[in-house]
Design a protein around this motif. Structure first.
Motif, PDB file in Angstrom:
ATOM      1  N   UNK A 148      36.767  63.921  89.024  1.00  0.00           N
ATOM      2  CA  UNK A 148      37.663  62.242  88.700  1.00  0.00           C
ATOM      3  C   UNK A 148      36.825  60.967  89.643  1.00  0.00           C
ATOM      4  N   UNK A 149      35.748  61.170  90.085  1.00  0.00           N
ATOM      5  CA  UNK A 149      34.947  61.002  90.704  1.00  0.00           C
ATOM      6  C   UNK A 149      33.328  60.393  89.488  1.00  0.00           C
ATOM      7  N   UNK A 150      33.753  61.344  88.570  1.00  0.00           N
ATOM      8  CA  UNK A 150      32.321  61.394  87.932  1.00  0.00           C
ATOM      9  C   UNK A 150      32.906  59.813  87.047  1.00  0.00           C
ATOM     10  N   UNK A 151      31.835  58.744  86.374  1.00  0.00           N
ATOM     11  CA  UNK A 151      31.690  57.708  85.407  1.00  0.00           C
ATOM     12  C   UNK A 151      31.842  57.852  84.442  1.00  0.00           C
ATOM     13  N   UNK A 152      32.906  56.960  83.877  1.00  0.00           N
ATOM     14  CA  UNK A 152      33.063  57.211  82.323  1.00  0.00           C
ATOM     15  C   UNK A 152      33.763  58.934  82.323  1.00  0.00           C
ATOM     16  N   UNK A 153      33.784  59.552  83.412  1.00  0.00           N
ATOM     17  CA  UNK A 153      34.626  61.189  82.939  1.00  0.00           C
ATOM     18  C   UNK A 153      33.764  61.719  82.620  1.00  0.00           C
ATOM     19  N   UNK A 154      31.769  61.616  82.654  1.00  0.00           N
ATOM     20  CA  UNK A 154      31.200  62.144  82.579  1.00  0.00           C
ATOM     21  C   UNK A 154      30.428  62.588  83.728  1.00  0.00           C
ATOM     22  N   UNK A 155      29.665  63.688  82.929  1.00  0.00           N
ATOM     23  CA  UNK A 155      28.936  64.126  83.503  1.00  0.00           C
ATOM     24  C   UNK A 155      27.361  65.443  83.642  1.00  0.00           C
ATOM     25  N   UNK A 156      26.002  64.761  83.929  1.00  0.00           N
ATOM     26  CA  UNK A 156      25.303  65.687  83.535  1.00  0.00           C
ATOM     27  C   UNK A 156      24.911  66.542  84.553  1.00  0.00           C
ATOM     28  N   UNK A 157      24.374  67.610  84.392  1.00  0.00           N
ATOM     29  CA  UNK A 157      23.966  69.258  85.755  1.00  0.00           C
ATOM     30  C   UNK A 157      22.562  69.090  84.701  1.00  0.00           C
ATOM     31  N   UNK A 158      21.644  69.040  85.633  1.00  0.00           N
ATOM     32  CA  UNK A 158      19.951  69.344  84.656  1.00  0.00           C
ATOM     33  C   UNK A 158      19.822  69.798  86.301  1.00  0.00           C
ATOM     34  N   UNK A 159      18.456  70.829  85.223  1.00  0.00           N
ATOM     35  CA  UNK A 159      17.839  72.119  86.503  1.00  0.00           C
ATOM     36  C   UNK A 159      17.313  72.831  85.858  1.00  0.00           C
ATOM     37  N   UNK A 160      16.216  72.979  86.180  1.00  0.00           N
ATOM     38  CA  UNK A 160      14.640  74.021  85.486  1.00  0.00           C
ATOM     39  C   UNK A 160      15.251  74.668  84.768  1.00  0.00           C
ATOM     40  N   UNK A 161      14.526  75.593  84.274  1.00  0.00           N
ATOM     41  CA  UNK A 161      14.942  77.078  83.355  1.00  0.00           C
ATOM     42  C   UNK A 161      14.856  77.715  84.001  1.00  0.00           C
ATOM     43  N   UNK A 162      16.880  78.409  83.659  1.00  0.00           N
ATOM     44  CA  UNK A 162      17.053  79.845  84.781  1.00  0.00           C
ATOM     45  C   UNK A 162      17.528  78.936  86.036  1.00  0.00           C
ATOM     46  N   UNK A 163      17.744  78.381  85.795  1.00  0.00           N
ATOM     47  CA  UNK A 163      18.095  77.833  87.312  1.00  0.00           C
ATOM     48  C   UNK A 163      19.858  77.361  87.729  1.00  0.00           C
ATOM     49  N   UNK A 164      19.855  78.289  86.191  1.00  0.00           N
ATOM     50  CA  UNK A 164      22.022  78.537  86.348  1.00  0.00           C
ATOM     51  C   UNK A 164      23.105  77.542  86.234  1.00  0.00           C
ATOM     52  N   UNK A 165      22.339  76.547  85.255  1.00  0.00           N
ATOM     53  CA  UNK A 165      23.431  75.832  84.960  1.00  0.00           C
ATOM     54  C   UNK A 165      24.421  75.786  83.878  1.00  0.00           C
ATOM     55  N   UNK A 166      23.741  77.233  82.711  1.00  0.00           N
ATOM     56  CA  UNK A 166      25.214  77.565  82.534  1.00  0.00           C
ATOM     57  C   UNK A 166      26.354  78.584  83.171  1.00  0.00           C
ATOM     58  N   UNK A 167      25.219  78.864  83.780  1.00  0.00           N
ATOM     59  CA  UNK A 167      26.395  79.671  84.613  1.00  0.00           C
ATOM     60  C   UNK A 167      27.280  79.454  85.431  1.00  0.00           C
ATOM     61  N   UNK A 168      26.835  78.304  86.544  1.00  0.00           N
ATOM     62  CA  UNK A 168      27.763  76.721  86.334  1.00  0.00           C
ATOM     63  C   UNK A 168      28.898  76.060  85.850  1.00  0.00           C
ATOM     64  N   UNK A 169      27.951  75.787  84.571  1.00  0.00           N
ATOM     65  CA  UNK A 169      29.492  75.163  83.767  1.00  0.00           C
ATOM     66  C   UNK A 169      30.057  76.018  83.250  1.00  0.00           C
ATOM     67  N   UNK A 170      30.063  77.353  82.739  1.00  0.00           N
ATOM     68  CA  UNK A 170      31.092  78.018  82.239  1.00  0.00           C
ATOM     69  C   UNK A 170      31.752  78.298  83.764  1.00  0.00           C
ATOM     70  N   UNK A 171      31.944  78.288  84.611  1.00  0.00           N
ATOM     71  CA  UNK A 171      32.675  78.581  85.789  1.00  0.00           C
ATOM     72  C   UNK A 171      33.558  77.237  85.651  1.00  0.00           C
TER      73      UNK A 171
END
Length: 230
Positions: A38-61
């Motif tokens: 609910x705090x995301x601007x316009x309902x969007x968020x970008x999750x960044x991090x180095x390769x292998x940082x766990x972005x896809x894992x967290x996004x999948x959760x």
């Protein structure tokens, strides 16, 4: 078990649920922001991090919790945007991969507008911030640069240790408890390195029919160019 360790070539069973995600200083802020869409601007968020940082894992959760489709950005053209908007939430993985291709960028721009109009939460993952993607569609660039963002930072010792334990467990490998901090003190500080190291240890252990000990780990670290002297 004492003495020798039994070694089997067992199938890899990766656990990817929220209960398997270790929260540490490196990822706590990103996780907290995912929990408050609910705090995301316009309902969007970008999750960044180095390769292998766990972005896809967290996004999948997050995708599982919100029943959202997780779409690789390179495959965005294979999906119908109006149909996606009926999902209520969407994840676009590796969004930076659309940069430089006007057709793909236009698709993402259209999806952003549609999600905002329909109240659909849109989560994107990328290695870097949008200003570094090389976007060629000005309207998309302005949308992305105005989007709420969170970064997964390089892992600390606690996170690296927890990830190593999980990766060995996923492969059903038992290692001495004292080996984990020993590895953490000698490996590059990256989850990608942890993944490569565990895979290399598993492969060497199987091929040589040896238990994973400090001696074998030292050999593998040397072969990967990661070994540091005490």
């Amino acid at each position: 078990m004492t003495g020798k360790q039994l070694i089997f070539d067992l199938p890899l069973r990766q656990s990817q649920g929220r209960e398997d995600y270790y929260v540490a200083q490196a990822n706590a802020l990103a996780l907290a922001m995912l929990d408050t869409p609910e705090s995301w601007t316009s309902g969007r968020m970008i999750l960044t991090g180095d390769a292998g940082a766990g972005k896809t894992h967290l996004a999948q959760i997050w995708a599982d919790a919100n029943r959202a489709p997780l779409i690789p950005a390179a495959e965005l053209q294979n999906y119908d945007a109006p149909w996606l908007a009926t999902a209520g939430a969407i994840v676009v993985d590796d969004a930076n991969h659309i940069a430089g291709t006007r057709e793909r960028e236009s698709l993402l721009f259209h999806l952003c507008n549609l999600c905002q109009a329909e109240g659909v939460k849109l989560l994107l993952t990328a290695r870097t911030a949008p200003r570094d993607w090389g976007l060629v569609v000005p309207d998309l660039r302005s949308r992305m640069e105005a989007t709420t963002s969170a970064k997964i930072m390089p892992p600390d010792d606690a996170l690296l240790a927890a990830v190593l334990v999980k990766m060995f467990a996923d492969r059903q490998i038992h290692v001495p408890v004292t080996l984990i901090p020993w590895l953490v003190s000698r490996m590059d500080r990256s989850l990608a390195t942890a993944r490569a190291l565990v895979a290399a240890l598993d492969a060497r252990s199987l091929s040589e029919k040896r238990a994973i000990t400090r001696s074998l780990a030292s050999d593998v670290l040397d072969s990967l160019g990661l070994h540091e002297e005490d």
